[in-house]
Design an enzyme around this catalytic site. Structure first.
Site, mmCIF file in Angstrom:
data_model
loop_
_atom_site.group_PDB
_atom_site.id
_atom_site.type_symbol
_atom_site.label_atom_id
_atom_site.label_comp_id
_atom_site.label_asym_id
_atom_site.label_seq_id
_atom_site.Cartn_x
_atom_site.Cartn_y
_atom_site.Cartn_z
ATOM 1 N N ASN A 217 0.803 -1.224 0.000
ATOM 2 C CA ASN A 217 0.000 0.000 0.000
ATOM 3 C C ASN A 217 0.837 1.275 0.000
ATOM 4 O O ASN A 217 0.287 2.378 -0.108
ATOM 5 C CB ASN A 217 -0.935 0.027 1.210
ATOM 6 C CG ASN A 217 -0.190 -0.023 2.534
ATOM 7 O OD1 ASN A 217 0.137 -1.108 3.005
ATOM 8 N ND2 ASN A 217 0.110 1.124 3.127
ATOM 9 N N ILE B 281 8.029 1.393 -1.817
ATOM 10 C CA ILE B 281 8.467 0.501 -2.888
ATOM 11 C C ILE B 281 7.409 -0.565 -3.168
ATOM 12 O O ILE B 281 7.153 -0.921 -4.319
ATOM 13 C CB ILE B 281 9.814 -0.132 -2.527
ATOM 14 C CG1 ILE B 281 10.920 0.927 -2.579
ATOM 15 C CG2 ILE B 281 10.168 -1.290 -3.472
ATOM 16 C CD1 ILE B 281 12.250 0.477 -2.041
ATOM 17 N N SER C 128 18.030 -4.938 1.795
ATOM 18 C CA SER C 128 18.400 -3.524 1.826
ATOM 19 C C SER C 128 19.903 -3.379 1.632
ATOM 20 O O SER C 128 20.688 -4.202 2.106
ATOM 21 C CB SER C 128 18.008 -2.902 3.169
ATOM 22 O OG SER C 128 18.518 -1.591 3.299
ATOM 23 N N TYR D 228 17.759 -2.107 12.429
ATOM 24 C CA TYR D 228 17.038 -2.187 11.160
ATOM 25 C C TYR D 228 17.884 -2.902 10.108
ATOM 26 O O TYR D 228 17.414 -3.829 9.433
ATOM 27 C CB TYR D 228 16.663 -0.790 10.653
ATOM 28 C CG TYR D 228 16.125 -0.823 9.236
ATOM 29 C CD1 TYR D 228 14.835 -1.266 8.981
ATOM 30 C CD2 TYR D 228 16.924 -0.448 8.155
ATOM 31 C CE1 TYR D 228 14.353 -1.330 7.681
ATOM 32 C CE2 TYR D 228 16.450 -0.501 6.858
ATOM 33 C CZ TYR D 228 15.158 -0.947 6.631
ATOM 34 O OH TYR D 228 14.683 -1.023 5.340
#
Length: 323
Positions: free
Chosen positions: A29, A32, A156, A181
């Site tokens: 939604n 990316i 990532s 992260y």
């Protein structure tokens, strides 16, 4: 070379048709994930947005339908931070097979304090890695029912400089948001490669591919109001950065290629062409630390213990995986 054996070069703006296929994009939604869903919708496939917020999924679907004539797009509620909620997702999809899942959704925190999911896991590790690990296990019957399904894990570039601390995977002893992260995305990438090794070992037709978007900035991303709004000022101020990085629409290209291109194989890493930061998608050499199978195996065992499921627990070819 005969015309029958000729394969045209990959064109990010002219994607192959995928009519009849069903693709699930987690976090489809926004960001990316939205552009992955928009681009896949243009192939004629049915694209399902996995989102924990139905209202935002509705806005994203309206945006896709406004830009892609005849788009077959719908949504399911998906909360990767709640492991108990993942079992009903299979039924809510309402399909007898799934041709690909794109593991894109993610949480990124910039500041302390450390937060946990309802299951007691550090929020980024629990959502980005454990949630997708468990979701894959739940989806595997549908993936195995497809002729040649793909699990596409979106890692990532931030993970390239990180290393896992297998004794502190959930940052209980030393929590730093940006590092946590990066490590959660690194764990996802280890999972993607280890999953493919285990799928090959049992002769599964499902393939697992790992991708990363490079450097993808909001300020270089085309507007999709109200999902993504880029002002003229932001566009001008970001112009110098476009020499090194790109927008999120281009960050979606490696994942889209990993879903659609028959030349992509399981166990591969795909990212942007220019320094791994921008440009059209290309295959990359697997980063050295990601090739450490012992780390991947230990992470897998811990993830299985924490989630109570095993995505690699599949029957062999003689038990239902042969064409």
């Amino acid at each position: 070379m005969s015309s029958a054996s000729f394969t045209p070069p990959w064109n990010v703006r002219r994607l192959p048709r995928a009519d009849g296929s069903v693709f699930l994009v987690t976090g489809g939604n926004a960001g990316i994930g939205y552009f992955v869903a928009e681009q896949l919708s243009a192939t004629g496939a049915t694209v399902v947005l996995g989102s924990r917020e139905p209202a935002k999924a509705d806005v994203a679907m309206a945006s896709i339908r406004a830009r892609v004539a005849g788009a077959r797009v719908r949504a399911v509620r998906l909360d990767l931070a709640d492991l108990s909620s993942l079992r009903p997702v299979v039924e809510s999809l309402g399909v007898d097979r799934l041709d690909a899942v794109v593991h894109n959704a993610g949480v990124a925190l910039d500041d302390p304090p450390r937060r946990e999911t309802g299951d007691g896991h550090e929020l980024m590790f629990g959502t980005n890695h454990l949630g997708h690990f468990a979701l894959t296990a739940r989806l595997m019957p549908l993936l195995s029912a497809a002729p040649a399904a793909r699990v596409v894990t979106v890692g990532s570039f931030a993970a390239k400089s990180e290393r896992l601390d297998l004794d502190d995977l959930q940052s209980g002893n030393d929590y730093r948001p940006k590092r946590s992260y990066g490590r959660s995305k690194l764990a996802q990438m280890y999972f993607g490669f280890e999953l493919d090794r285990r799928l090959r070992a049992v002769g599964s037709r499902v393939a697992s591919v790992v991708v990363h978007p490079g450097g993808a900035l909001d300020s270089l991303t085309p507007s999709r109001p109200p999902i993504q709004v880029r002002t003229a000022g932001a566009r001008l101020s970001a112009a110098p950065a476009a020499l090194l990085v790109q927008g999120k629409h281009a960050g979606a290209w490696p994942a889209v290629r990993a879903v659609l291109d028959p030349a992509v194989d399981g166990g591969q890493l795909w990212g942007p062409r220019v320094f791994g930061l921008r440009g059209e998608p290309r295959r990359e050499r697997v980063w050295n630390h990601l090739a450490d199978v012992s780390v991947a195996a230990r992470l897998w065992d811990t993830s299985r213990d924490l989630t109570g499921v095993d995505p690699g627990d599949l029957p062999g070819p003689s038990e239902g995986h042969m064409p």
